[in-house]
Design a protein around this motif. Structure first.
Motif, PDB file in Angstrom:
ATOM      1  N   GLY A 260       0.793  -1.179  -0.011  1.00  0.00           N
ATOM      2  CA  GLY A 260      -0.100   0.055   0.136  1.00  0.00           C
ATOM      3  C   GLY A 260       0.824   1.383  -0.027  1.00  0.00           C
ATOM      4  N   LEU A 261       2.107   1.102   0.312  1.00  0.00           N
ATOM      5  CA  LEU A 261       3.129   2.333   0.251  1.00  0.00           C
ATOM      6  C   LEU A 261       4.220   1.955  -0.844  1.00  0.00           C
ATOM      7  CD1 LEU A 261       3.444   2.649   4.079  1.00  0.00           C
ATOM      8  CD2 LEU A 261       2.278   3.928   2.623  1.00  0.00           C
ATOM      9  N   GLN A 262       3.978   1.009  -1.779  1.00  0.00           N
ATOM     10  CA  GLN A 262       4.936   1.127  -2.627  1.00  0.00           C
ATOM     11  C   GLN A 262       5.290   2.356  -3.422  1.00  0.00           C
ATOM     12  OE1 GLN A 262       2.200  -0.645  -2.225  1.00  0.00           O
ATOM     13  NE2 GLN A 262       2.264  -2.844  -3.170  1.00  0.00           N
ATOM     14  N   GLY A 263       6.685   2.528  -3.619  1.00  0.00           N
ATOM     15  CA  GLY A 263       6.950   3.844  -4.316  1.00  0.00           C
ATOM     16  C   GLY A 263       7.273   4.794  -3.514  1.00  0.00           C
ATOM     17  N   GLN A 264       7.076   4.792  -2.044  1.00  0.00           N
ATOM     18  CA  GLN A 264       7.297   5.754  -1.261  1.00  0.00           C
ATOM     19  C   GLN A 264       8.574   5.229  -0.644  1.00  0.00           C
ATOM     20  OE1 GLN A 264       4.088   7.095   1.279  1.00  0.00           O
ATOM     21  NE2 GLN A 264       2.688   6.141  -0.299  1.00  0.00           N
ATOM     22  N   SER A 265       9.378   6.051   0.209  1.00  0.00           N
ATOM     23  CA  SER A 265      10.269   5.549   1.047  1.00  0.00           C
ATOM     24  C   SER A 265       9.811   5.405   2.523  1.00  0.00           C
ATOM     25  CB  SER A 265      11.109   6.989   1.458  1.00  0.00           C
ATOM     26  OG  SER A 265      11.854   7.442   0.285  1.00  0.00           O
ATOM     27  N   ASN A 266      10.462   4.130   2.655  1.00  0.00           N
ATOM     28  CA  ASN A 266       9.864   3.486   4.066  1.00  0.00           C
ATOM     29  C   ASN A 266      10.710   4.452   5.031  1.00  0.00           C
ATOM     30  OD1 ASN A 266       8.735   1.480   5.838  1.00  0.00           O
ATOM     31  ND2 ASN A 266      10.181  -0.066   5.231  1.00  0.00           N
ATOM     32  N   HIS A 267      10.098   4.065   6.195  1.00  0.00           N
ATOM     33  CA  HIS A 267      10.167   5.065   7.442  1.00  0.00           C
ATOM     34  C   HIS A 267      10.180   4.221   8.778  1.00  0.00           C
ATOM     35  CE1 HIS A 267      10.078   8.559   9.983  1.00  0.00           C
ATOM     36  NE2 HIS A 267      10.398   9.211   9.129  1.00  0.00           N
ATOM     37  N   PRO A 268      10.686   4.419   9.860  1.00  0.00           N
ATOM     38  CA  PRO A 268      10.486   3.943  10.806  1.00  0.00           C
ATOM     39  C   PRO A 268       8.945   4.151  11.643  1.00  0.00           C
ATOM     40  CG  PRO A 268      12.211   5.635  11.357  1.00  0.00           C
ATOM     41  CD  PRO A 268      12.089   5.274   9.698  1.00  0.00           C
ATOM     42  N   LYS A 269       8.436   5.132  11.122  1.00  0.00           N
ATOM     43  CA  LYS A 269       7.096   5.427  11.904  1.00  0.00           C
ATOM     44  C   LYS A 269       5.945   4.502  11.173  1.00  0.00           C
ATOM     45  CE  LYS A 269       5.893   8.846   7.876  1.00  0.00           C
ATOM     46  NZ  LYS A 269       5.458  10.016   7.668  1.00  0.00           N
ATOM     47  N   TYR A 270       6.459   3.612  10.129  1.00  0.00           N
ATOM     48  CA  TYR A 270       5.551   2.725   9.810  1.00  0.00           C
ATOM     49  C   TYR A 270       5.649   1.297  10.712  1.00  0.00           C
ATOM     50  CZ  TYR A 270       4.856   5.723   5.795  1.00  0.00           C
ATOM     51  OH  TYR A 270       4.692   6.884   5.212  1.00  0.00           O
ATOM     52  N   LEU A 271       6.502   1.243  11.412  1.00  0.00           N
ATOM     53  CA  LEU A 271       6.812   0.049  12.303  1.00  0.00           C
ATOM     54  C   LEU A 271       5.561  -0.425  13.063  1.00  0.00           C
ATOM     55  CD1 LEU A 271       9.199  -1.831  12.795  1.00  0.00           C
ATOM     56  CD2 LEU A 271       9.628  -0.958  14.985  1.00  0.00           C
ATOM     57  N   PRO A 272       4.577   0.377  13.488  1.00  0.00           N
ATOM     58  CA  PRO A 272       3.413  -0.145  14.120  1.00  0.00           C
ATOM     59  C   PRO A 272       2.543  -0.907  13.080  1.00  0.00           C
ATOM     60  CG  PRO A 272       3.918   2.257  14.775  1.00  0.00           C
ATOM     61  CD  PRO A 272       4.854   1.976  13.674  1.00  0.00           C
TER      62      PRO A 272
END
Length: 275
Positions: free
Chosen positions: A229-241
């Motif tokens: 669902g977040l493909q194409g975006q930079s991953n981020h530690p805020k997405y760990l939840p």
């Protein structure tokens, strides 16, 4: 009128055990990015190195947030042809040993190290440098952060043959329950990231649903490995939840049932105080 007691919602404590926080896009406004992660409940993270070129950067980031950010030093197989490629294996190891000797308490592992069957780096070179790092980690009493791409069987062979006993984390796990159990038996935790948010990763999703919770840790590998669902975006530690939520769903349990155990696992493998 009797007042109602409203329970305060407490976010679980989360430890991102693999985040390249020195990479773009985090280099600008790193304070803002850390605040976003903290607001999401990520209290601690570990920044693995890829080679001599970023050892200074990962250490400096942890200095600004002591007891929140930790780091590892090592040589990633993907960068062996570009990071100090003119150095021999023994020369690189001398640099690593010297840097470890001068490192602070925030250095808690060796890595990211391992084997990669896809990158155009001679397997002989990869194995020599990996084996040498195992030896250094064993002598230093440190765990290793393992990179593995189509090389799990060979990594297991080398770890067993060289009698490495310090354990570590099998980063970015993607495989079967049987493969994961082989590493667990050798003292490793299994790094669970965004791959479990993809329905096509059926084998990995089945595995993490069955593996002992005591053997799992969370990670993002940010800015890489974006979630479904977040493909194409930079991953981020805020997405760990979101990784935690996906793991809880796969195990048919509540987030609160596993969050604290995952927090404790992360500290245990890196020899840190979980309080």
């Amino acid at each position: 009128m009797q007042s109602k007691n409203i329970a305060k919602i407490v976010k679980p404590r989360l430890f991102d055990t693999h985040c390249h926080f020195d990479f773009e896009p985090f280099q600008s406004e790193s304070t803002l990015h850390w605040q976003q992660a903290s607001d999401a409940g990520v209290s601690r993270l570990l920044i693995p190195a890829v080679g001599i070129s970023n050892w200074d950067a990962v250490q400096e980031l942890t200095i600004t947030a002591p007891q929140q950010c930790f780091y590892a030093l090592g040589f990633h197989p993907y960068f062996l042809n570009t990071d100090c490629a003119e150095m021999s294996c023994s020369e690189r190891m001398r640099f690593l040993e010297a840097r470890l000797a001068a490192s602070d308490e925030n250095c808690v592992a060796i890595g990211e190290c391992g084997l990669d069957a896809v990158v155009d780096v001679p397997p002989v070179l990869q194995e020599a440098i990996f084996i040498a790092q195992l030896s250094i980690a064993q002598n230093a009493g440190l765990p290793v952060i393992l990179h593995s791409r189509k090389t799990q069987s060979r990594l297991l062979q080398l770890i067993k043959y060289h009698q490495f006993t310090r354990g570590g984390v099998l980063h970015a796990f993607s495989g079967s329950e049987q493969q994961a159990q082989a590493f667990i038996q050798l003292g490793f935790k299994i790094g669970i990231g965004g791959v479990i948010t993809y329905s096509r990763a059926a084998k990995t999703r089945r595995a993490v649903a069955q593996l002992p919770i005591e053997a799992l840790v969370l990670e993002t590998d940010a800015p890489d490995m974006p979630l479904c669902g977040l493909q194409g975006q930079s991953n981020h530690p805020k997405y760990l939840p979101l990784v935690l939520q996906a793991l809880a769903q796969l195990r048919a349990c509540a987030v609160t049932d596993i969050a604290e155990r995952l927090w404790l696992n992360s500290h245990q493998i890196f020899g840190l105080d979980a309080d």
